[in-house]
Enzyme design. Structure first.
Site, short mmCIF file in Angstrom:
data_model
loop_
_atom_site.label_atom_id
_atom_site.label_comp_id
_atom_site.label_asym_id
_atom_site.label_seq_id
_atom_site.Cartn_x
_atom_site.Cartn_y
_atom_site.Cartn_z
N ARG A 145 -10.98 -0.04 15.50
CA ARG A 145 -10.86 0.92 14.41
C ARG A 145 -11.77 0.45 13.28
NH1 ARG A 145 -5.16 1.60 11.27
NH2 ARG A 145 -5.73 -0.53 10.75
N LYS A 192 0.84 -1.20 0.00
CA LYS A 192 0.00 0.00 0.00
C LYS A 192 0.88 1.26 0.00
CE LYS A 192 -0.37 -0.01 5.01
NZ LYS A 192 -1.10 -0.54 6.16
N TYR A 244 16.22 30.20 3.79
CA TYR A 244 15.13 30.93 4.45
C TYR A 244 15.47 31.21 5.92
CZ TYR A 244 12.02 30.19 0.51
OH TYR A 244 11.44 30.22 -0.72
N MET A 268 11.34 24.19 -0.58
CA MET A 268 10.35 23.31 -1.19
C MET A 268 10.99 22.37 -2.21
SD MET A 268 6.74 24.16 -3.11
CE MET A 268 6.04 25.12 -1.80
C1 LIG Z 1 -0.28 -1.61 6.83
C2 LIG Z 1 -0.85 -2.88 7.27
C3 LIG Z 1 -0.03 -3.99 7.55
C4 LIG Z 1 1.48 -3.94 7.54
O1 LIG Z 1 1.98 -3.46 8.75
P1 LIG Z 1 3.55 -3.39 9.02
O2 LIG Z 1 3.64 -2.96 10.43
O3 LIG Z 1 4.11 -2.37 8.08
O4 LIG Z 1 4.10 -4.75 8.77
C5 LIG Z 1 -0.66 -5.19 7.88
N1 LIG Z 1 -2.00 -5.28 7.93
C6 LIG Z 1 -2.82 -4.23 7.69
C7 LIG Z 1 -4.29 -4.40 7.80
C8 LIG Z 1 -2.28 -2.99 7.36
O5 LIG Z 1 -3.09 -1.95 7.14
#
Ligand SMILES: *Cc1c(COP(=O)(O)O)cnc(C)c1O
Length: 340
Positions: free
Chosen positions: A118, A33, A249, A295
């Site tokens: 959550r 992700k 800056y 930037m």
């Molecule tokens: C991001 C995520 C992971 C991975 O977590 P890490 O700590 O980076 O290994 C696993 N399961 C879910 C549901 C996640 O959102």
């Protein structure tokens, strides 16, 4: 904008440690992700495939489509509605209403709330959810949960594990009654995988460890992982900064003597979180980033054509009072990637 260099042998080193801990490459789902935590979705997906990883986890359908050919199974965490059916895609379901939005035959991984509060359905909705899956003609292919404290030394981790075990047992009973094949069970992220003594789940969802880090309490015996990413900046211009002249800056850095400095093409616009000149940051070669980061550029006491800004984000995470995940994930996805 600089460039990101991906170190393939470090990535393979990490994947090797992870697969051994998980008891096989087929027990690892690599988490891709957020542009593979800033490393490049396609780059890391391609390398993970070459290593022999068969499962991946992403947030969106768009991400899944880009890497569909590289994996046997892709878990999509955050899509409410899916209209394209794919054998490869498995959709995380967070609530019962979501089941009604999915087309027939969609592969479903039910997310269960075991204490993080959550996402996910509650334990007392299990039966209703599984019956819903059958009624909508969906495939019940997985059941999972997420830990809120696998990285912290506390009993919470074991409390959630025991909640999950009870839920597994209940699911097994419900599936037997309905003559359903058992779904795959999974709960571990990186830190949970390395905390569980004898890993016995169907697979682990491994993000940060793939990329060479583990943000856990130092009391745990952590594996020797190697950071995969380094960020490089290219020189824009060189000048002599005379003693007493101040750079950038606010002019927060003042030259203690005549010195050669150059500007380089990385800034906070590229997602490199802004250093404000209050903390001294040295690059791996020992150069100093001088004053405030702009930037699109920053100043360094170097005249090298290219400078490695970091090959490990731990120091930057400390300076910014954040976790290493954030330093990686904020990097602009448009930064060019080079695999070595
Ligand atoms: C991001 C995520 C992971 C991975 O977590 P890490 O700590 O980076 O290994 C696993 N399961 C879910 C549901 C996640 O959102």
């Amino acid at each position: 904008m600089g460039k990101i260099v991906i170190n393939k042998s470090n990535l393979f080193h990490n994947l090797d440690i992870i697969s051994k801990k998980a008891n096989g490459k087929d027990k690892v789902a690599v988490v891709l992700k957020d542009n593979a935590y800033g490393h490049g979705l396609l780059e890391i997906a391609t390398l993970a495939n070459e290593f022999g990883i068969k499962k991946a986890v992403v947030q969106t359908l768009d991400e899944a489509i880009k890497i569909e050919k590289l994996f046997e199974q892709i878990l999509i965490l955050a899509e409410e509605e899916i209209h394209t059916y794919s054998h490869t895609f498995h959709i995380a379901v967070n609530n019962i209403e979501q089941l009604k939005k999915l087309p027939k035959n969609t592969n479903v991984h039910l997310k269960i709330d075991t204490g993080m509060h959550r996402n996910g359905i509650a334990k007392n909705q299990l039966k209703e959810a599984i019956h819903g899956i059958c009624r909508q003609n969906l495939n019940f292919t997985g059941l999972f949960t997420h830990h809120r404290a696998s990285d912290i030394l506390s009993t919470e981790f074991y409390w959630q594990r025991s909640n999950f075990s009870q839920i597994k047992q209940e699911v097994k009973e419900i599936c037997e009654q309905l003559f359903l094949p058992l779904p795959k069970f999974h709960s571990a992220n990186s830190s949970a995988l390395f905390r569980i003594k004898n890993f016995d789940e169907d697979f682990a969802r491994v993000g940060i460890a793939t990329y060479g880090y583990l943000d856990t309490d130092t009391i745990f015996k952590n594996p020797e992982l190697k950071p995969v990413m380094s960020l490089w900046a290219k020189k824009i211009a060189t000048r002599v900064l005379e003693k007493g002249q101040r750079v950038g800056y606010g002019g927060v850095y003042e030259a203690p003597k005549n010195m050669i400095t150059s500007t380089y093409d990385v800034g906070y616009g590229d997602g490199f979180l802004r250093l404000d000149g209050k903390h001294k940051y040295l690059t791996p070669k020992g150069y100093e980033i001088l004053g405030k980061v702009s930037m699109d550029n920053l100043s360094i006491n170097s005249e090298d054509e290219e400078v490695c800004i970091f090959d490990d984000v731990s120091k930057l995470a400390d300076i910014h009072n954040t976790i290493r995940y954030e330093i990686l994930a904020t990097l602009n996805p448009n930064i060019k990637k080079e695999v070595i």
